[in-house]
Design a protein around this motif. Structure first.
Motif, PDB file in Angstrom:
ATOM      1  N   LEU A 139     -63.586 -55.718  25.202  1.00 13.44           N
ATOM      2  CA  LEU A 139     -63.659 -56.513  23.975  1.00 13.44           C
ATOM      3  C   LEU A 139     -63.883 -57.994  24.274  1.00 13.44           C
ATOM      4  CD1 LEU A 139     -63.407 -56.912  20.910  1.00 13.44           C
ATOM      5  CD2 LEU A 139     -60.911 -56.966  21.219  1.00 13.44           C
ATOM      6  N   GLY A 140     -63.146 -58.540  25.216  1.00 14.30           N
ATOM      7  CA  GLY A 140     -63.303 -59.955  25.571  1.00 14.30           C
ATOM      8  C   GLY A 140     -64.693 -60.270  26.080  1.00 14.30           C
ATOM      9  N   HIS A 141     -65.231 -59.388  26.911  1.00 16.09           N
ATOM     10  CA  HIS A 141     -66.599 -59.580  27.407  1.00 16.09           C
ATOM     11  C   HIS A 141     -67.592 -59.565  26.257  1.00 16.09           C
ATOM     12  CE1 HIS A 141     -65.038 -57.451  31.249  1.00 16.09           C
ATOM     13  NE2 HIS A 141     -64.947 -58.761  31.424  1.00 16.09           N
ATOM     14  N   LEU A 142     -67.435 -58.593  25.350  1.00 14.37           N
ATOM     15  CA  LEU A 142     -68.360 -58.479  24.219  1.00 14.37           C
ATOM     16  C   LEU A 142     -68.298 -59.713  23.325  1.00 14.37           C
ATOM     17  CD1 LEU A 142     -67.839 -54.705  23.430  1.00 14.37           C
ATOM     18  CD2 LEU A 142     -69.979 -55.767  24.203  1.00 14.37           C
ATOM     19  N   SER A 178     -68.913 -47.284  19.553  1.00 16.90           N
ATOM     20  CA  SER A 178     -69.748 -47.549  18.383  1.00 16.90           C
ATOM     21  C   SER A 178     -68.953 -48.286  17.298  1.00 16.90           C
ATOM     22  CB  SER A 178     -70.306 -46.242  17.833  1.00 16.90           C
ATOM     23  OG  SER A 178     -71.094 -46.474  16.701  1.00 16.90           O
ATOM     24  N   LYS A 179     -67.724 -47.866  17.062  1.00 15.62           N
ATOM     25  CA  LYS A 179     -66.871 -48.539  16.072  1.00 15.62           C
ATOM     26  C   LYS A 179     -66.585 -49.977  16.480  1.00 15.62           C
ATOM     27  CE  LYS A 179     -64.655 -44.367  14.391  1.00 15.62           C
ATOM     28  NZ  LYS A 179     -63.473 -43.517  14.403  1.00 15.62           N
ATOM     29  N   LEU A 180     -66.388 -50.206  17.775  1.00 14.68           N
ATOM     30  CA  LEU A 180     -66.165 -51.565  18.265  1.00 14.68           C
ATOM     31  C   LEU A 180     -67.398 -52.433  18.001  1.00 14.68           C
ATOM     32  CD1 LEU A 180     -64.491 -53.676  19.791  1.00 14.68           C
ATOM     33  CD2 LEU A 180     -65.355 -52.680  21.928  1.00 14.68           C
ATOM     34  N   MET A 181     -68.578 -51.868  18.214  1.00 18.95           N
ATOM     35  CA  MET A 181     -69.817 -52.615  17.950  1.00 18.95           C
ATOM     36  C   MET A 181     -69.917 -52.977  16.467  1.00 18.95           C
ATOM     37  SD  MET A 181     -71.141 -52.929  20.883  1.00 18.95           S
ATOM     38  CE  MET A 181     -69.946 -52.393  22.065  1.00 18.95           C
ATOM     39  N   ASP A 182     -69.568 -52.024  15.607  1.00 19.91           N
ATOM     40  CA  ASP A 182     -69.567 -52.296  14.159  1.00 19.91           C
ATOM     41  C   ASP A 182     -68.606 -53.421  13.829  1.00 19.91           C
ATOM     42  OD1 ASP A 182     -71.461 -50.333  13.652  1.00 19.91           O
ATOM     43  OD2 ASP A 182     -69.994 -48.843  12.985  1.00 19.91           O
ATOM     44  N   LEU A 201     -67.629 -55.815  15.688  1.00 17.38           N
ATOM     45  CA  LEU A 201     -68.160 -57.082  16.198  1.00 17.38           C
ATOM     46  C   LEU A 201     -69.496 -57.470  15.561  1.00 17.38           C
ATOM     47  CD1 LEU A 201     -67.294 -56.645  19.978  1.00 17.38           C
ATOM     48  CD2 LEU A 201     -66.200 -58.204  18.350  1.00 17.38           C
ATOM     49  N   GLU A 202     -69.994 -56.605  14.669  1.00 15.51           N
ATOM     50  CA  GLU A 202     -71.277 -56.815  13.989  1.00 15.51           C
ATOM     51  C   GLU A 202     -72.428 -56.932  14.985  1.00 15.51           C
ATOM     52  OE1 GLU A 202     -70.507 -60.195  11.440  1.00 15.51           O
ATOM     53  OE2 GLU A 202     -69.489 -58.917   9.976  1.00 15.51           O
TER      54      GLU A 202
END
Length: 172
Positions: A50-53, A76-80, A82-83
């Motif tokens: 998460l921190g890297h993203l 995929s949910k994490l990407m959503d 983070l938009e």
């Protein structure tokens, strides 16, 4: 007394947030395996947390291509959250295919029409290094030697992956 502790807690949270957002980008990406800037619009890396993203997003990453097979629903949910625009291409480590690369090319061309930088990632950036190398040479017309040097800085392809590279160059 409780009100005082809550205020101190909130001040600490706010200050920690400010420190994190002003953090040196190199520090924010510490621990991200094999991070590499491939072009001004493409980066690749091992599996980001998460921190890297968040740090990559702050650097302009808006799109992510994930080459890891298996259940990627949590990612995929994490990407959503983070938009970030996300696409998964499940590349079998023991059997990368021309169809995998075809799908990568299609995705990258679609992503090129949108603003921002594209991150290609897998677990260690070995798949990613090969895919970005091949894309740079076959689609962007970059020097094969320059792109190959970048790939080799990440890893030396084994026999399976060298066969895959050769087959992509034959096909493209």
């Amino acid at each position: 007394m409780k009100r005082c502790l809550i205020s101190v807690f909130l001040v600490c949270v706010v200050l920690n947030g400010a420190v994190a957002s002003n953090q040196d980008p190199k520090i924010a990406l510490r621990g991200l395996k094999n991070y590499q800037m491939n072009t001004s619009q493409m980066v690749s890396a091992g599996l980001p947390n998460l921190g890297h993203l968040e740090a990559l997003k702050a650097r302009g990453v808006t799109k992510v291509v994930d080459l890891i097979p298996g259940d990627r629903s949590a990612h995929s949910k994490l990407m959503d959250k983070l938009e970030l625009t996300y696409h998964n291409i499940p590349v079998d480590w023991e059997n990368p295919t021309i169809q995998d690369f075809d799908q990568y090319v299609t995705t990258m061309k679609r992503f090129e029409k949108r603003e921002g930088i594209t991150l290609t990632h897998c677990k260690l950036n070995w798949r990613g290094a090969v895919f970005t190398y091949l894309y740079r040479v076959t689609q962007l017309g970059e020097s094969a030697n320059l792109a190959k040097q970048d790939m080799l800085a990440i890893w030396q392809p084994n026999e399976t992956w060298q066969t895959f590279i050769d087959s992509v160059f034959t096909e493209y």
